[in-house]
Design a protein around this motif. Structure first.
Motif, PDB file in Angstrom:
ATOM      1  N   ARG A   3       0.835  -1.205   0.000  1.00 31.75           N
ATOM      2  CA  ARG A   3       0.000   0.000   0.000  1.00 31.75           C
ATOM      3  C   ARG A   3       0.870   1.255   0.000  1.00 31.75           C
ATOM      4  NH1 ARG A   3      -4.996   1.850   1.010  1.00 31.75           N
ATOM      5  NH2 ARG A   3      -5.235   3.794   2.153  1.00 31.75           N
ATOM      6  N   GLY A   4       1.968   1.190   0.769  1.00 31.98           N
ATOM      7  CA  GLY A   4       2.882   2.340   0.792  1.00 31.98           C
ATOM      8  C   GLY A   4       3.488   2.585  -0.571  1.00 31.98           C
ATOM      9  N   CYS A   5       3.828   1.506  -1.256  1.00 32.25           N
ATOM     10  CA  CYS A   5       4.379   1.653  -2.608  1.00 32.25           C
ATOM     11  C   CYS A   5       3.378   2.324  -3.534  1.00 32.25           C
ATOM     12  CB  CYS A   5       4.762   0.276  -3.168  1.00 32.25           C
ATOM     13  SG  CYS A   5       6.256  -0.414  -2.439  1.00 32.25           S
ATOM     14  N   PHE A   6       2.097   1.906  -3.453  1.00 33.82           N
ATOM     15  CA  PHE A   6       1.068   2.486  -4.308  1.00 33.82           C
ATOM     16  C   PHE A   6       0.943   3.986  -4.059  1.00 33.82           C
ATOM     17  CE2 PHE A   6      -0.785  -1.834  -4.823  1.00 33.82           C
ATOM     18  CZ  PHE A   6      -0.779  -1.835  -6.206  1.00 33.82           C
ATOM     19  N   ILE A   7       0.902   4.382  -2.786  1.00 32.13           N
ATOM     20  CA  ILE A   7       0.718   5.791  -2.448  1.00 32.13           C
ATOM     21  C   ILE A   7       1.864   6.632  -2.971  1.00 32.13           C
ATOM     22  CG2 ILE A   7       0.598   7.420  -0.525  1.00 32.13           C
ATOM     23  CD1 ILE A   7      -0.828   5.227   1.071  1.00 32.13           C
ATOM     24  N   VAL A   8       3.076   6.141  -2.759  1.00 38.57           N
ATOM     25  CA  VAL A   8       4.237   6.896  -3.199  1.00 38.57           C
ATOM     26  C   VAL A   8       4.300   6.965  -4.718  1.00 38.57           C
ATOM     27  CG1 VAL A   8       6.757   6.945  -3.198  1.00 38.57           C
ATOM     28  CG2 VAL A   8       5.536   6.388  -1.112  1.00 38.57           C
ATOM     29  N   ASP A  55       3.183  -3.825  -9.158  1.00 41.91           N
ATOM     30  CA  ASP A  55       1.971  -3.004  -9.110  1.00 41.91           C
ATOM     31  C   ASP A  55       2.302  -1.539  -8.877  1.00 41.91           C
ATOM     32  OD1 ASP A  55       0.447  -5.247  -9.525  1.00 41.91           O
ATOM     33  OD2 ASP A  55      -0.112  -5.502  -7.424  1.00 41.91           O
ATOM     34  N   ALA A  56       3.262  -1.285  -7.995  1.00 43.91           N
ATOM     35  CA  ALA A  56       3.633   0.096  -7.696  1.00 43.91           C
ATOM     36  C   ALA A  56       4.314   0.750  -8.882  1.00 43.91           C
ATOM     37  CB  ALA A  56       4.548   0.127  -6.472  1.00 43.91           C
ATOM     38  N   ALA A  57       5.216   0.029  -9.540  1.00 36.20           N
ATOM     39  CA  ALA A  57       5.939   0.588 -10.683  1.00 36.20           C
ATOM     40  C   ALA A  57       4.991   0.922 -11.826  1.00 36.20           C
ATOM     41  CB  ALA A  57       7.009  -0.395 -11.156  1.00 36.20           C
ATOM     42  N   LEU A  58       4.039   0.028 -12.094  1.00 30.69           N
ATOM     43  CA  LEU A  58       3.140   0.227 -13.230  1.00 30.69           C
ATOM     44  C   LEU A  58       1.999   1.169 -12.909  1.00 30.69           C
ATOM     45  CD1 LEU A  58       2.969  -3.399 -14.642  1.00 30.69           C
ATOM     46  CD2 LEU A  58       4.600  -1.580 -15.124  1.00 30.69           C
ATOM     47  N   ALA A  59       1.915   1.622 -11.654  1.00 30.49           N
ATOM     48  CA  ALA A  59       0.885   2.590 -11.296  1.00 30.49           C
ATOM     49  C   ALA A  59       1.223   3.982 -11.790  1.00 30.49           C
ATOM     50  CB  ALA A  59       0.695   2.619  -9.782  1.00 30.49           C
ATOM     51  N   VAL A  60       2.463   4.179 -12.250  1.00 31.26           N
ATOM     52  CA  VAL A  60       2.866   5.474 -12.786  1.00 31.26           C
ATOM     53  C   VAL A  60       2.081   5.733 -14.061  1.00 31.26           C
ATOM     54  CG1 VAL A  60       4.770   6.838 -13.686  1.00 31.26           C
ATOM     55  CG2 VAL A  60       5.159   5.228 -11.821  1.00 31.26           C
ATOM     56  N   LYS A  61       1.277   6.792 -14.078  1.00 31.80           N
ATOM     57  CA  LYS A  61       0.419   7.097 -15.218  1.00 31.80           C
ATOM     58  C   LYS A  61       0.722   8.480 -15.748  1.00 31.80           C
ATOM     59  CE  LYS A  61      -3.407   4.230 -13.585  1.00 31.80           C
ATOM     60  NZ  LYS A  61      -4.827   4.205 -13.202  1.00 31.80           N
ATOM     61  N   GLU A  62       0.378   8.703 -16.999  1.00 32.82           N
ATOM     62  CA  GLU A  62       0.669   9.989 -17.629  1.00 32.82           C
ATOM     63  C   GLU A  62      -0.052  11.131 -16.940  1.00 32.82           C
ATOM     64  OE1 GLU A  62       0.547  12.115 -22.023  1.00 32.82           O
ATOM     65  OE2 GLU A  62       0.156   9.984 -21.797  1.00 32.82           O
ATOM     66  N   ALA A 124      16.768  -9.474  -9.167  1.00 35.40           N
ATOM     67  CA  ALA A 124      16.779  -9.147 -10.592  1.00 35.40           C
ATOM     68  C   ALA A 124      15.437  -8.573 -11.027  1.00 35.40           C
ATOM     69  CB  ALA A 124      17.121 -10.397 -11.411  1.00 35.40           C
ATOM     70  N   HIS A 125      14.364  -9.110 -10.454  1.00 36.65           N
ATOM     71  CA  HIS A 125      13.033  -8.600 -10.798  1.00 36.65           C
ATOM     72  C   HIS A 125      12.836  -7.186 -10.265  1.00 36.65           C
ATOM     73  CE1 HIS A 125       8.673  -7.990 -10.119  1.00 36.65           C
ATOM     74  NE2 HIS A 125       8.594  -8.517 -11.327  1.00 36.65           N
ATOM     75  N   VAL A 126      13.342  -6.900  -9.075  1.00 31.15           N
ATOM     76  CA  VAL A 126      13.245  -5.543  -8.534  1.00 31.15           C
ATOM     77  C   VAL A 126      13.945  -4.551  -9.458  1.00 31.15           C
ATOM     78  CG1 VAL A 126      14.000  -4.027  -6.655  1.00 31.15           C
ATOM     79  CG2 VAL A 126      12.978  -6.240  -6.131  1.00 31.15           C
ATOM     80  N   ALA A 127      15.152  -4.917  -9.915  1.00 35.45           N
ATOM     81  CA  ALA A 127      15.884  -4.038 -10.831  1.00 35.45           C
ATOM     82  C   ALA A 127      15.090  -3.811 -12.111  1.00 35.45           C
ATOM     83  CB  ALA A 127      17.248  -4.640 -11.147  1.00 35.45           C
ATOM     84  N   PHE A 128      14.444  -4.860 -12.581  1.00 34.99           N
ATOM     85  CA  PHE A 128      13.623  -4.771 -13.789  1.00 34.99           C
ATOM     86  C   PHE A 128      12.448  -3.809 -13.598  1.00 34.99           C
ATOM     87  CE2 PHE A 128       9.664  -6.502 -15.635  1.00 34.99           C
ATOM     88  CZ  PHE A 128       9.913  -6.283 -16.980  1.00 34.99           C
ATOM     89  N   THR A 129      11.744  -3.934 -12.470  1.00 38.22           N
ATOM     90  CA  THR A 129      10.588  -3.068 -12.239  1.00 38.22           C
ATOM     91  C   THR A 129      11.011  -1.609 -12.093  1.00 38.22           C
ATOM     92  OG1 THR A 129      10.657  -3.497  -9.855  1.00 38.22           O
ATOM     93  CG2 THR A 129       9.209  -4.884 -11.169  1.00 38.22           C
ATOM     94  N   LEU A 130      12.170  -1.373 -11.513  1.00 36.31           N
ATOM     95  CA  LEU A 130      12.659   0.001 -11.394  1.00 36.31           C
ATOM     96  C   LEU A 130      12.975   0.591 -12.763  1.00 36.31           C
ATOM     97  CD1 LEU A 130      14.964  -0.238  -8.244  1.00 36.31           C
ATOM     98  CD2 LEU A 130      12.639   0.647  -8.390  1.00 36.31           C
ATOM     99  N   ALA A 148       1.656  -0.919 -23.837  1.00 37.27           N
ATOM    100  CA  ALA A 148       2.442  -2.052 -24.320  1.00 37.27           C
ATOM    101  C   ALA A 148       3.549  -2.405 -23.326  1.00 37.27           C
ATOM    102  CB  ALA A 148       3.048  -1.724 -25.689  1.00 37.27           C
ATOM    103  N   LEU A 149       4.181  -1.378 -22.749  1.00 42.40           N
ATOM    104  CA  LEU A 149       5.226  -1.611 -21.754  1.00 42.40           C
ATOM    105  C   LEU A 149       4.659  -2.289 -20.520  1.00 42.40           C
ATOM    106  CD1 LEU A 149       8.200  -1.071 -20.870  1.00 42.40           C
ATOM    107  CD2 LEU A 149       7.370   1.036 -19.827  1.00 42.40           C
ATOM    108  N   ARG A 150       3.513  -1.812 -20.057  1.00 40.08           N
ATOM    109  CA  ARG A 150       2.890  -2.400 -18.873  1.00 40.08           C
ATOM    110  C   ARG A 150       2.513  -3.868 -19.109  1.00 40.08           C
ATOM    111  NH1 ARG A 150       0.438   2.894 -18.549  1.00 40.08           N
ATOM    112  NH2 ARG A 150       1.163   3.966 -16.666  1.00 40.08           N
ATOM    113  N   ALA A 151       1.959  -4.158 -20.283  1.00 40.31           N
ATOM    114  CA  ALA A 151       1.555  -5.537 -20.588  1.00 40.31           C
ATOM    115  C   ALA A 151       2.765  -6.468 -20.593  1.00 40.31           C
ATOM    116  CB  ALA A 151       0.837  -5.581 -21.933  1.00 40.31           C
ATOM    117  N   ALA A 152       3.865  -6.028 -21.208  1.00 45.57           N
ATOM    118  CA  ALA A 152       5.075  -6.855 -21.251  1.00 45.57           C
ATOM    119  C   ALA A 152       5.669  -7.019 -19.857  1.00 45.57           C
ATOM    120  CB  ALA A 152       6.103  -6.219 -22.188  1.00 45.57           C
TER     121      ALA A 152
END
Length: 365
Positions: A3-8, A55-62, A124-130, A148-152
């Motif tokens: 939840r903290g990740c989502f908020i930030v 989920d937190a990384a992909l929550a970044v929206k335009e 490795a997955h954390v580095a990828f999400t960042l 497309a980026l989010r889906a991949a």
């Protein structure tokens, strides 16, 4: 916490990157020093962490940023995903190590070694999400590219979680085969990432091409109507799935053939709209992306026409679908021209399309 990740993330993508890095260090140190849990429980903890980061990384929206906060306006230029692809390669390597370590299904494995390998895959997955969050943070490559980026990215996260789940299962439950399949999913996800469109305009073009396949299906189906009308056609009973001459009266057959010709013109127009987007590197993304929404309406109208030509025909509904298709096509053309793409062939294709629509309209009178 997740939840903290989502908020930030919603507040600021850059803050998310810093917060996620510090949170990862805490979780990593906690997990590597906790040995009281079973390997299965440890795997579940890693999976939960991977999903939270994703989920937190992909929550970044335009729309998370005000226009004034953008360093640059949206652009249709080249969008580099090199950092993401390099991170995928690291996941490939760590995933392969996991697959090799758990290749023997019927034997117990070294618990500490297993935890170390799964933790390395998690890292490795954390580095990828960042890396994905960093690309989205640039906030200038448009909705189609971001989708497309989010889906991949979600595909890679699911593959990593599958590998962790399989590897941390009890021995003898088909663990080896399941882990091998999951590692294969990781490799496939990397290839999907490499295949991402390299620019915003290419992302729009790819989405239009996806919709064009539905239009092509309709056109191919209606080609069968061109063969009807011969003296040797035989009537079919009500259980048959294909139509022939005896299923149409003269007026219905004329309408069906005119709409079949119209759908061919639809395909020609879509090709003429898409090709300039792929070639042109300086298109105005703000004008180009609305073309996708218009194409969605265009596709639906064409599918409605394809379904409506078979008896019993409702000419009013067919007219409405035809009108909407023409309207959406003009909207697409206007978007492409405003975006700085399109050429004489695009205009010629539109003229052919309009002429075909007028023929179909007359047949419906």
């Amino acid at each position: 916490s997740a939840r903290g990740c989502f908020i930030v993330a919603r507040a600021s993508a850059s803050l998310f990157v810093a917060y996620a890095s510090s949170l990862h260090s805490f979780i990593r140190s906690f997990m590597t020093t906790t040995t009281t849990t079973t390997l299965s429980a440890y795997g579940e903890e890693l999976i939960a962490a991977c999903r939270a980061y994703s989920d937190a990384a992909l929550a970044v929206k335009e729309d998370d940023k005000d226009d004034g906060a953008r360093a640059e306006p949206p652009t249709a230029g080249v969008a580099s995903t090199r950092g993401c692809i390099d991170a995928c390669a690291r996941i490939d390597t760590e995933g392969t190590k996991v697959g090799l370590f758990f290749r023997d299904d019927g034997e117990d494995v070294d618990d500490a070694g297993a935890r170390s390998l799964l933790a390395a895959l998690h890292d490795a997955h954390v580095a990828f999400t960042l890396e994905c969050a960093a690309v989205l943070e640039m906030n200038k490559f448009g909705t189609c590219f971001a989708d497309a980026l989010r889906a991949a990215s979600r595909g890679m996260t699911q593959a990593v979680c599958n590998a962790m789940s399989s590897a941390s299962a009890e021995a003898g439950d088909g663990r080896s085969a399941a882990t091998k399949r999951a590692v294969g999913e990781i490799w496939a996800s990397t290839e999907a990432f490499k295949a991402l469109p390299k620019s915003a305009s290419a992302a729009v073009a790819r989405e239009l091409m996806r919709m064009a396949t539905f239009v092509k299906d309709v056109s191919s189906e209606l080609e069968e109507l061109e063969e009807l009308g011969g003296a040797d056609d035989v009537g079919l009973d009500e259980d048959d799935l294909r139509f022939c001459d005896d299923d149409f009266d003269a007026s219905e057959l004329a309408i069906g053939k005119s709409i079949g010709t119209f759908t061919k013109a639809c395909l020609v127009l879509l090709k003429a709209l898409i090709v300039p987007m792929v070639k042109e590197k300086t298109t105005d993304l703000k004008a180009l992306e609305p073309c996708v929404e218009a194409c969605g309406r265009f596709r639906q109208s064409v599918e409605d026409l394809g379904a409506g030509v078979y008896p019993p025909q409702d000419t009013d509904e067919l007219k409405e679908s035809l009108t909407q298709a023409v309207k959406s096509a003009r909207e697409m053309y206007a978007c492409v021209r405003e975006a700085g793409a399109g050429d004489d062939e695009t205009k010629d294709a539109l003229d052919v399309f309009v002429a075909a629509s007028e023929i179909a309209e007359k047949a419906l009178e």
